[in-house]
Design a protein around this motif. Structure first.
Motif, PDB file in Angstrom:
ATOM      1  N   GLU B  95       3.185  -7.278  -1.853  1.00 41.30           N
ATOM      2  CA  GLU B  95       3.453  -6.213  -0.877  1.00 41.30           C
ATOM      3  C   GLU B  95       3.095  -6.628   0.540  1.00 41.30           C
ATOM      4  N   GLN B  96       2.270  -7.681   0.673  1.00 35.94           N
ATOM      5  CA  GLN B  96       1.850  -8.091   2.017  1.00 35.94           C
ATOM      6  C   GLN B  96       2.689  -9.231   2.574  1.00 35.94           C
ATOM      7  N   PRO B 119       7.044  -6.032  -6.491  1.00 32.70           N
ATOM      8  CA  PRO B 119       7.211  -5.030  -5.430  1.00 32.70           C
ATOM      9  C   PRO B 119       7.195  -5.700  -4.054  1.00 32.70           C
ATOM     10  N   ARG B 121       7.482  -4.995   0.481  1.00 36.73           N
ATOM     11  CA  ARG B 121       7.474  -4.079   1.629  1.00 36.73           C
ATOM     12  C   ARG B 121       7.684  -4.959   2.864  1.00 36.73           C
ATOM     13  N   GLU B 173      10.996  -0.654   1.376  1.00 41.70           N
ATOM     14  CA  GLU B 173      10.078  -0.750   0.236  1.00 41.70           C
ATOM     15  C   GLU B 173      10.918  -0.722  -1.023  1.00 41.70           C
ATOM     16  N   GLU B 175      11.813  -3.528  -4.633  1.00 41.14           N
ATOM     17  CA  GLU B 175      11.396  -4.669  -5.446  1.00 41.14           C
ATOM     18  C   GLU B 175      12.415  -5.802  -5.346  1.00 41.14           C
TER      19      GLU B 175
END
Lengths: 322, 206
Positions: B95-96, B119, B121, B173, B175
């Protein structure tokens, strides 16, 4: 759509122009200082006129001026105006954009895994400068230099009265006959007057740079770059395509290696070398500036000669490495 | 013009930070040179009026008309950026990772399928390709906009909302999915949530 196109071209223009201005300013500042401190150019006139030593000396001088072609042109013009031999000035003009520490360092930083480029780029740049200087030396100066420069060169006078690009130089300016420069006086050699000359020269060169950046920005947003790279693995076409790309992109020679990194894997080694050698010497942005040194026929001659030499270098590289 | 471009923050839209100091220095040098030239009590030399007009008009235009180019148009026909030498967040949680991290990761691994379903973002602008697809992209700039090259990933936008406009900056956001295509494994962002965000102060990676 048209508005998008215009606004994108405008953004690229601003980026090119603002990035090139500091280098142009460095060049004009050095030319102004040379004009002020070397009034009659006695040192410059002692530089070698030898067809081999002259360009080599010019190239060595270029090593001390880490600027791209925008900065080189005013300095080379001042060299010529101060009476320096043609081979030395031409060696400086054509070799310095490639043969300087920043360009070599950026080439090394961009291509640490291709050491051949580290010597091939400066070697090809130097060879091109030698050949071009020799070819230009074979011609009469009156056939290659613009009249104003010839006049200044004839007088060998410096911080006197006329600005470097006085009257009718290049693509912009009046073509009416102008009076010959006055003989220099002590008062004329004040540093303030030199600054005044520098500002005048900067205005004229900036106007030419604006035209060059405008054309380059328009072409950048009009010519699809991936079309040029589509011929990447064809030995001759790839060299020609990358030469065209180098002329159009007009990016500063100190960073063009990083740009080349983006498509290095898609093109032949010869094409990569051609991009890195031709771009610093001939590009759309710089052509206007060259107009302050060369007359039109000489500019065409220089551009064609450079292109042929770089094409040969690219082909030769491909023959060796493919 | 040079000093104004710096003080108004426009340089960050146009070129890599390495060159900012050069432009700022040149701006102040020009101011000093111009001030000195104005103080000189000498008749002006004959600077061609066309050159003066061109320089003045261009400078005014640069001050009055900020750069608002279309990144999508600029990058559409440019080859993808090489990512060598950029710091990548391999060790970061999925996510990061930003868009550049993801692309570098997917290009660098022999087993891209390992990232299937992770996932993500990420942020970027919407690049409309020549075939009309809307990708999420960022520009990589080494010197200035003239050398900008895109880093991009295709996106499957949520079906229940219209896709974002060209050049719009968005946070996506969702996947990562890897599709088998005739051209090989193709990474695609499956967007679950799309948020419109402001254009960053420096809208490209260097």
């Amino acid at each position: 759509m048209v508005l998008d196109h215009l606004s994108t071209s405008w953004s690229v223009f601003q980026a090119l122009f603002l990035e090139a201005m500091p280098f142009l300013l460095i060049g004009v500042a050095l030319a102004t200082m040379a004009r002020h401190w070397l009034p009659s150019g006695p040192v410059l006139q002692c530089l070698p006129d030898h067809p081999l030593l002259g360009p080599l000396t010019g190239a060595a001088m270029g090593f001390a001026l880490p600027a791209c072609e925008c900065g080189n042109v005013p300095v080379a013009r001042q060299l010529l105006a101060s009476g320096s031999p043609l081979p030395t000035a031409m060696g400086f003009l054509f070799a310095a954009p490639v043969l300087n520490p920043i360009v070599l360092a950026s080439t090394w930083a961009a291509f640490p895994d291709q050491p051949w480029l580290l010597w091939a780029r400066p070697a090809a740049g130097l060879a091109m400068a030698l050949v071009l200087s020799t070819l230009l030396r074979l011609q009469q100066e009156v056939n290659i230099l613009v009249p104003n420069l010839l006049r200044e060169r004839g007088f060998h006078q410096p911080a006197g009265t006329g600005s470097l690009l006085e009257r009718s130089a290049g693509l912009i300016g009046s073509s009416s006959p102008v009076p010959l420069p006055l003989l220099p006086t002590r008062r004329d050699q004040s540093w303030r007057l030199s600054v005044l000359h520098g500002v005048d020269e900067l205005v004229k060169l900036s106007s030419l740079l604006i035209l060059g950046c405008g054309v380059a920005a328009f072409l950048q947003t009009t010519l699809p770059r991936d079309w040029l790279l589509a011929v990447g693995q064809a030995p001759t076409l790839s060299v020609l395509a990358l030469m065209l790309l180098a002329v159009v992109i007009s990016v500063c020679s100190s960073v063009d290696a990083f740009l080349a990194l983006g498509f290095a894997s898609q093109v032949t080694p010869g094409a990569l070398l051609a991009f890195l050698v031709l771009g610093p010497v001939i590009d759309v942005k710089a052509l206007g500036l060259y107009g302050t040194v060369f007359c039109r026929s000489a500019m065409v001659f220089v551009a064609l000669s450079c292109s042929v030499l770089v094409l040969l270098a690219g082909q030769w590289t491909n023959a060796l490495m493919l | 013009m040079l000093v104004h471009s710096w003080s108004s923050g426009r340089l960050q839209l146009l070129m890599a930070p390495t060159f900012h100091v050069l432009v700022i220095g040149a701006g102040f040098m020009l101011l000093a040179g111009s001030a000195t030239a104005l103080m000189v009590d000498q008749p002006r030399r004959s600077t061609p009026w066309r050159a003066v007009v061109l320089v003045i008009c261009t400078s005014l235009l640069i001050v009055l008309a900020p750069p608002r180019g279309s990144f999508s148009m600029l990058a559409r026909y440019r080859p993808p950026a090489r990512l060598d030498g950029l710091a990548a967040g391999f060790a970061l949680p999925p996510e990061q990772r930003d868009l550049v991290d993801w692309v570098r990761l997917l290009r660098g691994t022999p087993q891209p399928r390992l990232f299937h379903g992770e996932p993500l973002r990420v942020e970027g602008f919407v690049l409309v390709t020549a075939t009309g697809e809307r990708h999420l992209a960022q520009l990589l700039v080494r010197c200035c906009l003239a050398d900008a090259t895109p880093v991009r990933l295709p996106v499957q936008w949520p079906a229940d909302a219209p896709p974002p406009e060209q050049d719009q900056w968005v946070r996506v956001e969702g996947e990562m999915e890897l599709l088998d295509t005739p051209d090989g494994m193709q990474p695609v962002i499956i967007a679950r949530e799309v948020t419109v965000i402001a254009k960053p102060r420096q809208p490209f990676r260097t």
